[in-house]
Motif scaffolding. Sequence first.
Motif, PDB file in Angstrom:
ATOM      1  N   UNK A 152      72.286  -9.120  13.822  1.00 47.23           N
ATOM      2  CA  UNK A 152      73.125 -10.258  14.714  1.00 47.23           C
ATOM      3  C   UNK A 152      72.209 -10.437  15.892  1.00 47.23           C
ATOM      4  N   UNK A 153      72.315 -11.346  16.415  1.00 46.81           N
ATOM      5  CA  UNK A 153      71.527 -11.720  17.671  1.00 46.81           C
ATOM      6  C   UNK A 153      72.500 -11.522  18.821  1.00 46.81           C
ATOM      7  N   UNK A 154      71.844 -11.670  20.106  1.00 45.77           N
ATOM      8  CA  UNK A 154      72.166 -11.081  21.431  1.00 45.77           C
ATOM      9  C   UNK A 154      73.622 -11.780  21.695  1.00 45.77           C
ATOM     10  N   UNK A 155      73.706 -13.128  21.410  1.00 41.19           N
ATOM     11  CA  UNK A 155      75.035 -13.578  21.713  1.00 41.19           C
ATOM     12  C   UNK A 155      76.243 -13.241  20.963  1.00 41.19           C
ATOM     13  N   UNK A 156      75.856 -13.200  19.626  1.00 44.38           N
ATOM     14  CA  UNK A 156      77.021 -12.401  18.637  1.00 44.38           C
ATOM     15  C   UNK A 156      77.357 -11.313  18.988  1.00 44.38           C
ATOM     16  N   UNK A 157      76.271 -10.407  19.647  1.00 44.84           N
ATOM     17  CA  UNK A 157      76.667  -9.064  19.787  1.00 44.84           C
ATOM     18  C   UNK A 157      77.565  -8.980  21.164  1.00 44.84           C
ATOM     19  N   UNK A 158      77.230  -9.549  22.011  1.00 43.71           N
ATOM     20  CA  UNK A 158      78.122  -9.840  23.299  1.00 43.71           C
ATOM     21  C   UNK A 158      79.537 -10.185  22.833  1.00 43.71           C
ATOM     22  N   UNK A 159      79.738 -11.139  22.143  1.00 45.13           N
ATOM     23  CA  UNK A 159      80.874 -11.667  21.837  1.00 45.13           C
ATOM     24  C   UNK A 159      81.837 -10.959  21.055  1.00 45.13           C
ATOM     25  N   UNK A 160      81.318 -10.210  20.020  1.00 45.34           N
ATOM     26  CA  UNK A 160      81.802  -9.157  19.297  1.00 45.34           C
ATOM     27  C   UNK A 160      82.394  -7.954  20.045  1.00 45.34           C
ATOM     28  N   UNK A 161      81.373  -7.554  20.860  1.00 46.60           N
ATOM     29  CA  UNK A 161      81.654  -6.361  21.833  1.00 46.60           C
ATOM     30  C   UNK A 161      82.614  -6.571  22.785  1.00 46.60           C
ATOM     31  N   UNK A 162      82.920  -8.002  23.449  1.00 52.43           N
ATOM     32  CA  UNK A 162      83.947  -8.190  24.237  1.00 52.43           C
ATOM     33  C   UNK A 162      85.217  -8.552  23.528  1.00 52.43           C
ATOM     34  N   UNK A 163      85.257  -8.716  22.221  1.00 50.55           N
ATOM     35  CA  UNK A 163      86.410  -9.154  21.379  1.00 50.55           C
ATOM     36  C   UNK A 163      86.809  -7.403  20.996  1.00 50.55           C
ATOM     37  N   UNK A 164      85.930  -6.497  20.884  1.00 51.70           N
ATOM     38  CA  UNK A 164      86.355  -5.100  20.578  1.00 51.70           C
ATOM     39  C   UNK A 164      87.168  -4.539  21.680  1.00 51.70           C
ATOM     40  N   UNK A 165      86.466  -4.812  22.887  1.00 54.28           N
ATOM     41  CA  UNK A 165      87.000  -4.091  24.118  1.00 54.28           C
ATOM     42  C   UNK A 165      88.201  -4.930  24.783  1.00 54.28           C
ATOM     43  N   UNK A 166      88.318  -5.985  24.077  1.00 54.69           N
ATOM     44  CA  UNK A 166      89.872  -6.784  24.631  1.00 54.69           C
ATOM     45  C   UNK A 166      89.490  -7.560  25.980  1.00 54.69           C
ATOM     46  N   UNK A 167      88.107  -7.848  26.362  1.00 56.60           N
ATOM     47  CA  UNK A 167      87.875  -8.655  27.440  1.00 56.60           C
ATOM     48  C   UNK A 167      87.490 -10.115  27.020  1.00 56.60           C
ATOM     49  N   UNK A 168      87.461 -11.159  27.873  1.00 61.63           N
ATOM     50  CA  UNK A 168      87.133 -12.356  27.379  1.00 61.63           C
ATOM     51  C   UNK A 168      85.555 -12.619  26.863  1.00 61.63           C
ATOM     52  N   UNK A 169      85.168 -13.410  26.156  1.00 53.93           N
ATOM     53  CA  UNK A 169      83.891 -12.990  25.494  1.00 53.93           C
ATOM     54  C   UNK A 169      82.692 -13.396  26.381  1.00 53.93           C
ATOM     55  N   UNK A 170      82.748 -14.063  27.505  1.00 48.30           N
ATOM     56  CA  UNK A 170      81.845 -14.194  28.603  1.00 48.30           C
ATOM     57  C   UNK A 170      81.367 -13.072  29.470  1.00 48.30           C
ATOM     58  N   UNK A 171      82.350 -11.872  29.454  1.00 46.71           N
ATOM     59  CA  UNK A 171      82.205 -10.919  30.577  1.00 46.71           C
ATOM     60  C   UNK A 171      81.896  -9.511  30.040  1.00 46.71           C
ATOM     61  N   UNK A 172      81.322  -9.531  29.053  1.00 49.81           N
ATOM     62  CA  UNK A 172      80.886  -8.031  28.220  1.00 49.81           C
ATOM     63  C   UNK A 172      79.265  -8.214  28.271  1.00 49.81           C
ATOM     64  N   UNK A 173      78.798  -7.153  28.951  1.00 50.24           N
ATOM     65  CA  UNK A 173      77.509  -6.732  29.159  1.00 50.24           C
ATOM     66  C   UNK A 173      76.847  -5.621  28.094  1.00 50.24           C
ATOM     67  N   UNK A 174      76.171  -5.742  27.364  1.00 51.24           N
ATOM     68  CA  UNK A 174      75.700  -4.986  26.460  1.00 51.24           C
ATOM     69  C   UNK A 174      75.000  -3.712  27.301  1.00 51.24           C
TER      70      UNK A 174
END
Length: 98
Positions: free
Chosen positions: A76-98
């Motif tokens: 998976x690419x960087x954007x997809x990783x950040x989006x899925x990580x944000x979904x897992x952590x329950x935060x909005x997709x633009x706020x997750x930092x890997x």
Amino acid sequence: MMYWHDHGMDAWGWFAMSVGMILFWVLVIIAVALLFRAFGRSRPVGGQPPVAPGWPGPGSSSAERILAERYARGEIDDDEYRRRLATLRGSPPGSAEP
């Protein structure tokens, strides 16, 4: 009468002795290298390997670890990783930092 030049050591004897000595020193060097490798490792406190900031650590869920492994393998690419990580952590997709 015994002569100094005849002790039963022919060419095969010298060859076997030389090969045996080389094998002996190779085994000694390998044993020393393995001992240094085994006892020379620095282990972090708690026995867990250090984790890079933003990556899921030992206390995180298995879903985050699987996601991080897929990202590391390039599935998976960087954007997809950040989006899925944000979904897992329950935060909005633009706020997750890997």
